[in-house]
Design an enzyme around this catalytic site. Structure first.
Site, PDB file in Angstrom:
ATOM      1  N   CYS A   1      74.624  27.549  39.993  1.00 59.01           N
ATOM      2  CA  CYS A   1      73.905  26.348  39.575  1.00 59.01           C
ATOM      3  C   CYS A   1      74.912  25.479  38.820  1.00 59.01           C
ATOM      4  O   CYS A   1      75.404  25.901  37.762  1.00 59.01           O
ATOM      5  CB  CYS A   1      72.724  26.712  38.686  1.00 59.01           C
TER       6      CYS A   1
ATOM      7  N   CYS B   1      70.880  17.799  40.467  1.00 63.08           N
ATOM      8  CA  CYS B   1      71.279  19.089  41.044  1.00 63.08           C
ATOM      9  C   CYS B   1      72.795  19.064  41.209  1.00 63.08           C
ATOM     10  O   CYS B   1      73.314  18.313  42.041  1.00 63.08           O
ATOM     11  CB  CYS B   1      70.594  19.307  42.390  1.00 63.08           C
TER      12      CYS B   1
END
Ligand code: API
Length: 252
Positions: free
Chosen positions: A69, A189
């Site tokens: 991530c 993101c």
């Protein structure tokens, strides 16, 4: 048990550190729930590691584990530094490999793991590429106002990947992302912005470094140096909270 809430350009996380490496999928669903929990896109747990500053577990809000991530790596690095678990420059182990990060006040730059081109496709009336920048991302290079959540859901299910619309305007990159495991559009993101950078670069629309603006509108920078992706932006420690009660042992 103290947990921290972070926002990394709008992508938000619950973060804590502990000793035991156990399955925390259930805990992630509880803590990330935006109605009965703290609310976040993901849960990050820092654990001791004999070689690196720490290793982490990363869970999406639905309890699924993900190998990487980008925004979470920046938040985790800041958390580690302010909690004296690492110095400003650190290395930590993720499911995608070792991430190097550097903290400067509330700005953090992460060096991503090697990316992989997974192919060029045409489906559901769209042309797109898939890059793995730690997790798989579909990138559709067109006006981000064409973002279509239903189409994104179909693509996410068929290709088991996150889905991005990316657009270059005035030499800046704009990205909107439907995130796997959140099963909705998120405000940012990181690995998606990096995958979008690679596709824009494939089309010679940008240079080696670009300002990137996700749904949140916050400014980040993605750069490619000697074939390695660097991802830089601000993070915010929103608050810390004491988690107590009968199920505390479930997640420490
Ligand atoms: N939802 C992603 C993981 C988190 C990626 C994103 N939050 C980032 O900043 O890179 C997946 O399951 O592939």
């Amino acid at each position: 048990m103290v947990v921290s809430k972070y926002s990394a350009s709008g992508n938000d996380f619950v973060i804590f550190h502990t000793f035991r490496k156990i399955d925390r999928s259930g805990v992630a669903k509880v803590l990330c729930n935006r109605f009965s929990g703290i609310g976040a896109d993901g849960l990050i747990v820092l654990l001791p590691h004999e070689k690196y500053d720490f290793e982490w577990q990363f869970y999406n809000a639905d309890g699924s584990e993900a190998s990487m991530c980008g925004n979470g790596s920046r938040a985790a690095a800041h958390y580690a530094f302010v909690n004296n678990l690492a110095d400003k420059k650190m290395k930590f182990l993720t499911g995608a490999g070792v991430i190097e990060a550097e903290v400067e006040d509330n700005t953090v730059e992460s060096q991503l793991t090697p990316y992989k081109f997974l192919g060029k496709y045409e489906d559901f009336g769209k042309k797109f590429k898939i890059y793995d920048t730690g997790v798989p991302h579909i990138v559709i290079l067109e006006n981000i106002n064409n973002f279509d959540k239903n189409l994104a859901r179909n693509l996410r299910e068929k290709y088991n990947a996150n889905v991005n619309w990316a657009e270059v305007r005035d030499n800046k990159l704009y990205v909107r992302t439907y995130e796997r495991g959140v099963e909705d559009e998120t405000l940012a993101c990181g690995t998606g912005m990096c995958a979008s950078f690679l596709v824009a670069k494939d089309n010679n629309l940008i240079g080696e470094s670009v300002k990137v603006y996700p749904k949140s509108g916050e400014e980040l920078t993605v750069s490619l140096k000697n074939g390695t992706l660097y991802f830089k932006g601000k993070v915010k420690h929103c608050f810390s909270a004491v988690m107590d009660g009968k199920n505390e042992r479930d997640f420490v």
